[in-house]
Write a protein that holds these residues in place. Structure first.
Motif, short mmCIF file in Angstrom:
data_model
loop_
_atom_site.label_atom_id
_atom_site.label_comp_id
_atom_site.label_asym_id
_atom_site.label_seq_id
_atom_site.Cartn_x
_atom_site.Cartn_y
_atom_site.Cartn_z
N THR A 237 50.26 44.48 22.59
CA THR A 237 49.88 44.36 21.18
C THR A 237 48.46 44.87 20.94
O THR A 237 48.15 45.41 19.87
CB THR A 237 49.99 42.89 20.72
OG1 THR A 237 51.36 42.46 20.90
CG2 THR A 237 49.61 42.74 19.26
N VAL A 238 47.59 44.71 21.93
CA VAL A 238 46.21 45.18 21.77
C VAL A 238 46.17 46.69 21.55
O VAL A 238 45.23 47.20 20.91
CB VAL A 238 45.33 44.79 22.98
CG1 VAL A 238 45.12 43.27 23.02
CG2 VAL A 238 45.92 45.30 24.29
N GLU A 239 47.17 47.42 22.03
CA GLU A 239 47.22 48.86 21.78
C GLU A 239 47.49 49.14 20.30
O GLU A 239 46.93 50.09 19.74
CB GLU A 239 48.29 49.51 22.66
CG GLU A 239 48.01 49.43 24.15
CD GLU A 239 49.05 50.15 24.98
OE1 GLU A 239 49.87 50.90 24.41
OE2 GLU A 239 49.06 49.96 26.22
N VAL A 240 48.32 48.32 19.68
CA VAL A 240 48.58 48.47 18.25
C VAL A 240 47.31 48.19 17.47
O VAL A 240 46.93 48.95 16.56
CB VAL A 240 49.71 47.51 17.80
CG1 VAL A 240 49.98 47.66 16.30
CG2 VAL A 240 50.99 47.75 18.60
N LEU A 241 46.64 47.09 17.81
CA LEU A 241 45.40 46.73 17.11
C LEU A 241 44.33 47.81 17.29
O LEU A 241 43.61 48.14 16.35
CB LEU A 241 44.89 45.38 17.63
CG LEU A 241 45.79 44.17 17.35
CD1 LEU A 241 45.26 42.94 18.07
CD2 LEU A 241 45.89 43.91 15.85
N ARG A 242 44.24 48.35 18.49
CA ARG A 242 43.25 49.40 18.76
C ARG A 242 43.52 50.63 17.89
O ARG A 242 42.58 51.23 17.35
CB ARG A 242 43.26 49.77 20.24
CG ARG A 242 42.34 50.93 20.60
CD ARG A 242 42.32 51.17 22.10
NE ARG A 242 41.53 50.16 22.76
CZ ARG A 242 40.21 50.21 22.93
NH1 ARG A 242 39.53 51.24 22.44
NH2 ARG A 242 39.56 49.26 23.56
N ASP A 243 44.76 51.02 17.76
CA ASP A 243 45.10 52.18 16.93
C ASP A 243 44.70 51.96 15.48
O ASP A 243 44.16 52.86 14.82
CB ASP A 243 46.60 52.48 17.02
CG ASP A 243 47.01 53.08 18.36
OD1 ASP A 243 46.11 53.54 19.10
OD2 ASP A 243 48.21 53.07 18.66
N ILE A 244 44.97 50.75 14.96
CA ILE A 244 44.62 50.45 13.57
C ILE A 244 43.12 50.55 13.36
O ILE A 244 42.64 51.20 12.42
CB ILE A 244 45.11 49.04 13.18
CG1 ILE A 244 46.64 48.95 13.27
CG2 ILE A 244 44.65 48.69 11.76
CD1 ILE A 244 47.18 47.53 13.15
#
Length: 267
Positions: A237-244
């Motif tokens: 999930t941290v990859e999703v947050l990082r992209d945002i």
């Protein structure tokens, strides 16, 4: 970039209106509206150690998946980890924001990242929740996903593939009659409530973080059940947050926590 603008970017991607009724996504601990963001630390869960790490890295913002403030607080005291963490964040001038079930339900959110790691194609929601808008574009929201592997796998080969993909030490499965896996349903976290939706969608296997002992009974002829652990299912999930955040604030220092936050050990 101001902290409030980062919150706006997170909510443009995953509106708070998408969260489940029991949830408490959004701003947990705030800063002044005109505060400039000095850096963001990303994590699944907020602990005292995560707050300390944010301070050490010069970050005045923590963005987590799970809300630190989930249940109503009757007091903020040092006799539990939530109270201690809240006090430490406030004293340190660190804002805390959570993107939880709203990020689960958003297009390209938590479940889409899991599906991406597995290489699933032709994705559709297990349980659609209607439409919402992101930057003026109409998108669908939902719970869980189902999609197709590039090619069918023997179930034991698929088990090993899942273990390797998610770095699992163990995987809990039922004694299903199916021997081949091609159509896969999934849900990050505690997704057992979607098992019957997965069966109705014709999935060969259902993969989630938590199922629970009793839910494993009676499904042997219908579907392969796979439980990998809550933390393990949502670790990306941290990859999703990082992209945002990277798209919203390209110059903002962004870090993934280095703290061990999974409370469950395998021995």
């Amino acid at each position: 970039m101001k902290v409030k603008e980062i919150f706006g970017a997170l909510e443009e991607f995953a509106p708070l209106a998408l969260q489940d009724g029991y949830d408490n996504a959004g701003l947990q601990i705030g800063l002044a509206e005109d505060a400039e963001a000095t850096g963001a630390l990303l994590c699944l869960d907020v602990t005292e150690e995560v707050v300390e790490e944010a301070v050490s890295k010069g970050c005045n913002l923590i963005v987590s998946h799970h809300p630190l403030l989930f249940r109503a607080l009757k007091s903020i005291a040092a006799d539990d980890y939530v109270g201690r963490t809240v006090m430490k964040a406030i004293r340190s001038g660190v804002a805390v924001y959570a993107a939880h079930t709203n990020l689960d339900s958003a297009m390209d959110g938590v479940n889409w990242k899991i599906a991406e790691k597995l290489g699933l194609k032709n994705l559709e929601w297990l349980s659609p929740k209607g439409e919402y808008k992101r930057n003026g574009e109409a998108l669908t929201a939902g719970e869980g996903l189902v999609g197709m592997l590039p090619q069918a796998m023997n179930k034991k080969v698929f088990f090993e593939y899942v273990k390797e993909t998610f770095g699992l030490k163990s995987l809990r499965v039922n004694d299903a009659e199916k021997e081949k896996v091609e159509r896969v349903a999934l849900c990050g976290g505690a997704g057992a409530f979607l098992i019957h939706k997965a069966v109705a969608k014709g999935a060969d296997a259902f993969l989630t973080g938590e199922i629970g002992y009793h839910r494993f009974f009676g499904m042997e002829s219908d579907i392969i059940l796979m439980e990998m652990g809550h933390y393990e299912s949502e670790q990306y999930t941290v990859e999703v947050l990082r992209d945002i955040l990277s798209n919203a604030a390209p110059s903002l220092p962004i870090y993934n926590t280095e703290q061990k936050i999974n409370p469950i050990n395998y021995i």
